[in-house]
Design an enzyme around this catalytic site. Sequence first.
Site, mmCIF file in Angstrom:
data_model
loop_
_atom_site.group_PDB
_atom_site.id
_atom_site.type_symbol
_atom_site.label_atom_id
_atom_site.label_comp_id
_atom_site.label_asym_id
_atom_site.label_seq_id
_atom_site.Cartn_x
_atom_site.Cartn_y
_atom_site.Cartn_z
ATOM 1 N N GLY A 1 32.061 89.275 15.918
ATOM 2 C CA GLY A 1 33.476 89.549 15.732
ATOM 3 C C GLY A 1 33.721 90.668 14.738
ATOM 4 O O GLY A 1 34.613 91.504 14.925
ATOM 5 N N GLU B 1 35.604 87.383 20.366
ATOM 6 C CA GLU B 1 36.970 87.222 19.885
ATOM 7 C C GLU B 1 37.861 86.724 21.027
ATOM 8 O O GLU B 1 37.964 87.395 22.067
ATOM 9 C CB GLU B 1 37.493 88.556 19.343
ATOM 10 C CG GLU B 1 36.761 89.025 18.082
ATOM 11 C CD GLU B 1 36.923 88.042 16.940
ATOM 12 O OE1 GLU B 1 38.046 87.864 16.444
ATOM 13 O OE2 GLU B 1 35.899 87.424 16.545
#
Length: 306
Positions: free
Chosen positions: A70, A276
Amino acid sequence: MASQGKGSTWLILNGKSAQQPEVRSAVDTLRRQGHELHIRVTWEGGDGLRLVGEAAAAGASRIVAGGGDGSINEIVAGLMREPAERRPALGILPLGSANDFAHGLTLPMTPYAALELALTGEVRKVDVGMLDEEAFINVASGGFGAEITTSTPVGLKRLLGGGAYSLMGMLKAWNYQPFEGHLRWPDGEARVPLFMLAIGNGCQAGGGQRLAPSAKLDDGLLELLFVRHFNSLGELKRIIDELENLPHDGRFVRYLRVPWVEFDSDGAFPLNLDGEPRRYHHFRASLDQEAMPLVVPANCPLLGKH
Protein backbone atom coordinates in the site's frame (compact mmCIF):
# COMPACT_ATOMS: atom_id res chain seq x y z
CA MET A 1 23.23 16.87 7.08
CA ALA A 2 24.06 17.29 3.41
CA SER A 3 21.96 19.62 1.30
CA GLN A 4 18.72 18.18 0.02
CA GLY A 5 19.38 19.11 -3.57
CA LYS A 6 19.78 17.53 -6.94
CA GLY A 7 20.81 13.90 -7.02
CA SER A 8 19.79 13.09 -3.45
CA THR A 9 17.79 10.04 -2.32
CA TRP A 10 14.71 10.39 -0.12
CA LEU A 11 13.48 7.49 1.98
CA ILE A 12 9.74 7.90 2.62
CA LEU A 13 8.95 5.59 5.53
CA ASN A 14 5.56 4.35 6.62
CA GLY A 15 5.18 5.71 10.15
CA LYS A 16 4.44 2.23 11.52
CA SER A 17 7.93 1.10 10.49
CA ALA A 18 9.98 4.19 11.31
CA GLN A 19 11.23 3.00 14.69
CA GLN A 20 12.34 -0.49 13.67
CA PRO A 21 15.92 -0.93 14.95
CA GLU A 22 17.03 -2.75 11.77
CA VAL A 23 15.83 0.15 9.63
CA ARG A 24 17.58 2.76 11.75
CA SER A 25 20.78 0.70 11.73
CA ALA A 26 20.67 0.33 7.94
CA VAL A 27 20.20 4.08 7.47
CA ASP A 28 23.06 4.91 9.86
CA THR A 29 25.44 2.43 8.22
CA LEU A 30 24.74 3.60 4.68
CA ARG A 31 25.12 7.24 5.68
CA ARG A 32 28.50 6.45 7.23
CA GLN A 33 29.46 4.87 3.90
CA GLY A 34 28.85 8.24 2.24
CA HIS A 35 25.34 7.92 0.85
CA GLU A 36 23.19 11.05 0.91
CA LEU A 37 19.90 9.81 2.33
CA HIS A 38 17.05 12.02 3.57
CA ILE A 39 14.33 10.49 5.74
CA ARG A 40 10.68 11.48 5.76
CA VAL A 41 7.94 9.67 7.70
CA THR A 42 4.25 9.42 6.80
CA TRP A 43 1.61 9.92 9.48
CA GLU A 44 -1.68 9.73 7.56
CA GLY A 45 -3.10 9.12 4.10
CA GLY A 46 -1.87 11.64 1.56
CA ASP A 47 1.50 12.24 3.24
CA GLY A 48 3.25 10.02 0.71
CA LEU A 49 1.84 12.00 -2.22
CA ARG A 50 2.92 15.30 -0.65
CA LEU A 51 6.41 14.08 0.19
CA VAL A 52 6.98 12.74 -3.33
CA GLY A 53 6.14 16.20 -4.65
CA GLU A 54 8.60 17.81 -2.23
CA ALA A 55 11.35 15.34 -3.17
CA ALA A 56 10.85 15.87 -6.89
CA ALA A 57 10.83 19.65 -6.44
CA ALA A 58 14.14 19.39 -4.56
CA GLY A 59 15.70 17.50 -7.45
CA ALA A 60 15.87 14.05 -5.86
CA SER A 61 17.11 11.36 -8.21
CA ARG A 62 15.64 8.44 -6.24
CA ILE A 63 12.75 7.97 -3.85
CA VAL A 64 12.70 4.83 -1.71
CA ALA A 65 9.27 3.61 -0.57
CA GLY A 66 9.71 2.11 2.90
CA GLY A 67 6.63 0.07 3.76
CA GLY A 68 4.28 -2.53 2.32
CA ASP A 69 2.44 -2.75 -0.99
CA GLY A 70 0.00 0.00 0.00
CA SER A 71 2.85 2.39 0.76
CA ILE A 72 4.43 1.61 -2.60
CA ASN A 73 1.09 2.27 -4.30
CA GLU A 74 0.87 5.76 -2.76
CA ILE A 75 4.46 6.61 -3.75
CA VAL A 76 3.81 5.39 -7.31
CA ALA A 77 0.70 7.57 -7.47
CA GLY A 78 2.79 10.55 -6.39
CA LEU A 79 5.51 9.81 -8.91
CA MET A 80 2.99 9.53 -11.73
CA ARG A 81 1.80 13.07 -10.95
CA GLU A 82 5.29 14.37 -11.76
CA PRO A 83 6.37 15.24 -15.31
CA ALA A 84 8.23 12.29 -16.83
CA GLU A 85 11.38 14.33 -17.32
CA ARG A 86 11.79 15.02 -13.58
CA ARG A 87 10.33 11.78 -12.21
CA PRO A 88 12.76 10.25 -9.65
CA ALA A 89 13.53 6.55 -9.78
CA LEU A 90 11.60 4.32 -7.37
CA GLY A 91 13.48 2.12 -4.91
CA ILE A 92 11.79 -0.21 -2.45
CA LEU A 93 12.49 -1.05 1.19
CA PRO A 94 9.98 -3.87 1.92
CA LEU A 95 8.49 -3.50 5.39
CA GLY A 96 4.93 -4.81 4.97
CA SER A 97 3.24 -8.07 5.91
CA ALA A 98 2.97 -9.46 2.36
CA ASN A 99 5.49 -7.47 0.27
CA ASP A 100 4.08 -9.02 -2.89
CA PHE A 101 5.68 -6.60 -5.34
CA ALA A 102 9.09 -6.84 -3.67
CA HIS A 103 8.95 -10.64 -3.66
CA GLY A 104 8.00 -10.64 -7.34
CA LEU A 105 11.04 -8.48 -8.10
CA THR A 106 13.19 -10.81 -5.93
CA LEU A 107 14.35 -7.88 -3.81
CA PRO A 108 16.31 -8.54 -0.61
CA MET A 109 14.05 -8.73 2.42
CA THR A 110 16.50 -7.50 5.08
CA PRO A 111 16.53 -3.72 5.57
CA TYR A 112 20.25 -3.14 4.99
CA ALA A 113 20.48 -5.20 1.79
CA ALA A 114 17.22 -3.79 0.42
CA LEU A 115 18.17 -0.19 1.16
CA GLU A 116 21.68 -0.61 -0.26
CA LEU A 117 20.18 -1.95 -3.50
CA ALA A 118 17.66 0.91 -3.58
CA LEU A 119 20.56 3.37 -3.37
CA THR A 120 22.97 1.71 -5.80
CA GLY A 121 21.04 -0.71 -8.04
CA GLU A 122 20.35 -0.46 -11.77
CA VAL A 123 17.42 1.67 -12.88
CA ARG A 124 15.10 0.35 -15.61
CA LYS A 125 11.99 1.89 -17.18
CA VAL A 126 8.89 -0.19 -16.45
CA ASP A 127 5.20 0.00 -17.29
CA VAL A 128 2.66 1.34 -14.82
CA GLY A 129 -0.89 0.03 -14.70
CA MET A 130 -3.72 2.56 -14.87
CA LEU A 131 -7.17 1.67 -13.61
CA ASP A 132 -9.13 4.59 -14.99
CA GLU A 133 -7.04 7.46 -13.56
CA GLU A 134 -5.50 5.54 -10.64
CA ALA A 135 -2.01 4.06 -10.92
CA PHE A 136 -0.97 0.60 -9.77
CA ILE A 137 2.45 -0.99 -10.17
CA ASN A 138 1.73 -4.60 -9.23
CA VAL A 139 -1.72 -6.25 -9.35
CA ALA A 140 -5.36 -5.22 -9.28
CA SER A 141 -7.26 -8.18 -7.81
CA GLY A 142 -11.01 -8.36 -7.53
CA GLY A 143 -14.01 -10.38 -6.48
CA PHE A 144 -13.46 -13.04 -3.85
CA GLY A 145 -9.71 -12.34 -3.61
CA ALA A 146 -10.29 -8.66 -2.86
CA GLU A 147 -12.81 -9.40 -0.12
CA ILE A 148 -10.50 -11.91 1.53
CA THR A 149 -7.50 -9.58 1.43
CA THR A 150 -9.51 -6.76 2.98
CA SER A 151 -11.07 -8.87 5.73
CA THR A 152 -8.00 -10.85 6.84
CA PRO A 153 -6.79 -9.45 10.18
CA VAL A 154 -3.31 -7.94 9.99
CA GLY A 155 -2.08 -10.06 12.88
CA LEU A 156 -3.21 -13.22 11.14
CA LYS A 157 -1.48 -12.11 7.94
CA ARG A 158 1.79 -11.69 9.82
CA LEU A 159 1.39 -14.99 11.68
CA LEU A 160 0.49 -17.21 8.75
CA GLY A 161 1.79 -15.30 5.73
CA GLY A 162 0.05 -16.39 2.54
CA GLY A 163 -1.74 -19.18 4.40
CA ALA A 164 -4.00 -16.64 6.09
CA TYR A 165 -5.66 -15.84 2.80
CA SER A 166 -6.38 -19.49 2.05
CA LEU A 167 -7.72 -20.03 5.56
CA MET A 168 -10.09 -17.08 5.42
CA GLY A 169 -11.08 -18.08 1.93
CA MET A 170 -12.18 -21.54 2.97
CA LEU A 171 -14.15 -20.14 5.91
CA LYS A 172 -16.08 -17.73 3.69
CA ALA A 173 -16.36 -19.62 0.41
CA TRP A 174 -19.72 -21.28 0.97
CA ASN A 175 -21.46 -17.97 1.73
CA TYR A 176 -19.97 -16.27 -1.29
CA GLN A 177 -22.13 -14.74 -4.01
CA PRO A 178 -20.54 -14.32 -7.47
CA PHE A 179 -20.22 -10.96 -9.18
CA GLU A 180 -22.03 -10.80 -12.49
CA GLY A 181 -20.28 -8.69 -15.07
CA HIS A 182 -19.13 -8.18 -18.63
CA LEU A 183 -15.44 -8.25 -19.59
CA ARG A 184 -14.06 -6.82 -22.85
CA TRP A 185 -10.54 -6.90 -24.26
CA PRO A 186 -9.13 -6.17 -27.75
CA ASP A 187 -10.09 -9.45 -29.41
CA GLY A 188 -12.76 -10.86 -27.15
CA GLU A 189 -15.39 -10.50 -24.45
CA ALA A 190 -17.18 -12.60 -21.86
CA ARG A 191 -20.16 -12.24 -19.57
CA VAL A 192 -19.43 -14.33 -16.50
CA PRO A 193 -20.39 -14.93 -12.88
CA LEU A 194 -16.98 -14.02 -11.47
CA PHE A 195 -15.40 -15.76 -8.53
CA MET A 196 -12.09 -13.92 -8.89
CA LEU A 197 -10.40 -11.44 -11.21
CA ALA A 198 -6.76 -10.38 -11.38
CA ILE A 199 -5.10 -7.82 -13.64
CA GLY A 200 -1.36 -8.10 -13.33
CA ASN A 201 1.51 -5.84 -14.21
CA GLY A 202 3.52 -7.70 -11.56
CA CYS A 203 3.14 -11.39 -10.83
CA GLN A 204 1.69 -11.98 -7.35
CA ALA A 205 -0.80 -10.64 -4.82
CA GLY A 206 -2.71 -11.67 -1.71
CA GLY A 207 0.33 -12.71 0.28
CA GLY A 208 2.20 -14.85 -2.24
CA GLN A 209 -0.48 -16.01 -4.69
CA ARG A 210 1.13 -16.07 -8.14
CA LEU A 211 -1.88 -14.86 -10.11
CA ALA A 212 0.10 -13.65 -13.15
CA PRO A 213 3.05 -16.02 -13.62
CA SER A 214 3.91 -14.72 -17.11
CA ALA A 215 4.00 -11.06 -16.06
CA LYS A 216 6.74 -8.73 -17.23
CA LEU A 217 6.97 -5.09 -16.23
CA ASP A 218 8.32 -3.96 -19.60
CA ASP A 219 6.29 -5.82 -22.23
CA GLY A 220 3.37 -3.42 -22.70
CA LEU A 221 0.86 -6.11 -21.69
CA LEU A 222 -1.35 -6.83 -18.69
CA GLU A 223 -2.01 -10.35 -17.48
CA LEU A 224 -5.75 -10.97 -17.24
CA LEU A 225 -6.90 -13.85 -15.05
CA PHE A 226 -10.54 -14.54 -14.39
CA VAL A 227 -12.17 -17.43 -12.58
CA ARG A 228 -15.80 -18.44 -13.07
CA HIS A 229 -17.98 -19.10 -10.06
CA PHE A 230 -18.31 -22.68 -8.80
CA ASN A 231 -21.24 -24.62 -7.35
CA SER A 232 -19.69 -27.60 -5.57
CA LEU A 233 -16.65 -28.72 -3.61
CA GLY A 234 -15.56 -30.75 -6.62
CA GLU A 235 -15.64 -27.67 -8.83
CA LEU A 236 -13.69 -25.71 -6.20
CA LYS A 237 -11.01 -28.42 -6.24
CA ARG A 238 -10.96 -28.18 -10.03
CA ILE A 239 -10.40 -24.41 -9.80
CA ILE A 240 -7.49 -24.93 -7.39
CA ASP A 241 -5.92 -27.44 -9.79
CA GLU A 242 -6.36 -25.06 -12.72
CA LEU A 243 -4.84 -22.16 -10.79
CA GLU A 244 -1.82 -24.33 -10.06
CA ASN A 245 -1.40 -24.88 -13.81
CA LEU A 246 -1.35 -21.21 -14.82
CA PRO A 247 -0.88 -19.74 -17.39
CA HIS A 248 -2.86 -22.51 -19.14
CA ASP A 249 -6.61 -22.04 -19.60
CA GLY A 250 -9.03 -24.44 -17.96
CA ARG A 251 -12.75 -25.05 -17.61
CA PHE A 252 -13.11 -22.36 -14.92
CA VAL A 253 -9.93 -20.35 -15.33
CA ARG A 254 -8.88 -18.14 -18.25
CA TYR A 255 -5.52 -16.44 -18.59
CA LEU A 256 -4.90 -13.80 -21.26
CA ARG A 257 -2.23 -11.23 -22.07
CA VAL A 258 -3.85 -7.96 -23.17
CA PRO A 259 -2.97 -4.26 -23.55
CA TRP A 260 -6.26 -3.27 -21.90
CA VAL A 261 -9.45 -4.67 -20.41
CA GLU A 262 -12.81 -3.14 -19.50
CA PHE A 263 -15.30 -4.44 -16.96
CA ASP A 264 -18.94 -3.55 -16.34
CA SER A 265 -20.33 -4.97 -13.10
CA ASP A 266 -23.96 -5.45 -12.17
CA GLY A 267 -23.09 -4.28 -8.64
CA ALA A 268 -20.27 -2.59 -6.74
CA PHE A 269 -17.31 -4.80 -7.54
CA PRO A 270 -14.54 -5.03 -4.87
CA LEU A 271 -11.08 -4.49 -6.31
CA ASN A 272 -7.71 -4.03 -4.62
CA LEU A 273 -5.09 -1.82 -6.28
CA ASP A 274 -1.78 -3.08 -4.92
CA GLY A 275 -3.67 -4.11 -1.80
CA GLU A 276 -5.66 -0.87 -1.43
CA PRO A 277 -9.44 -1.60 -1.42
CA ARG A 278 -11.80 0.04 -3.91
CA ARG A 279 -15.24 -0.65 -5.40
CA TYR A 280 -16.27 -0.05 -9.02
CA HIS A 281 -19.29 -0.42 -11.24
CA HIS A 282 -17.15 0.13 -14.33
CA PHE A 283 -13.44 0.40 -15.01
CA ARG A 284 -10.87 0.28 -17.78
CA ALA A 285 -7.40 -1.05 -17.03
CA SER A 286 -4.51 -0.17 -19.33
CA LEU A 287 -0.78 0.56 -19.21
CA ASP A 288 1.38 3.67 -19.30
CA GLN A 289 4.39 2.08 -20.99
CA GLU A 290 7.93 2.65 -19.69
CA ALA A 291 6.58 5.36 -17.39
CA MET A 292 8.43 4.51 -14.17
CA PRO A 293 12.18 4.38 -13.55
CA LEU A 294 12.49 1.48 -11.11
CA VAL A 295 15.52 0.22 -9.20
CA VAL A 296 15.79 -3.52 -9.86
CA PRO A 297 18.09 -6.36 -8.80
CA ALA A 298 20.37 -8.13 -11.27
CA ASN A 299 18.53 -10.70 -13.43
CA CYS A 300 15.13 -9.48 -12.23
CA PRO A 301 12.54 -12.07 -13.35
CA LEU A 302 9.90 -9.42 -14.03
CA LEU A 303 11.95 -7.84 -16.83
CA GLY A 304 11.89 -9.22 -20.34
CA LYS A 305 14.14 -6.74 -22.14
CA HIS A 306 17.83 -7.30 -21.43
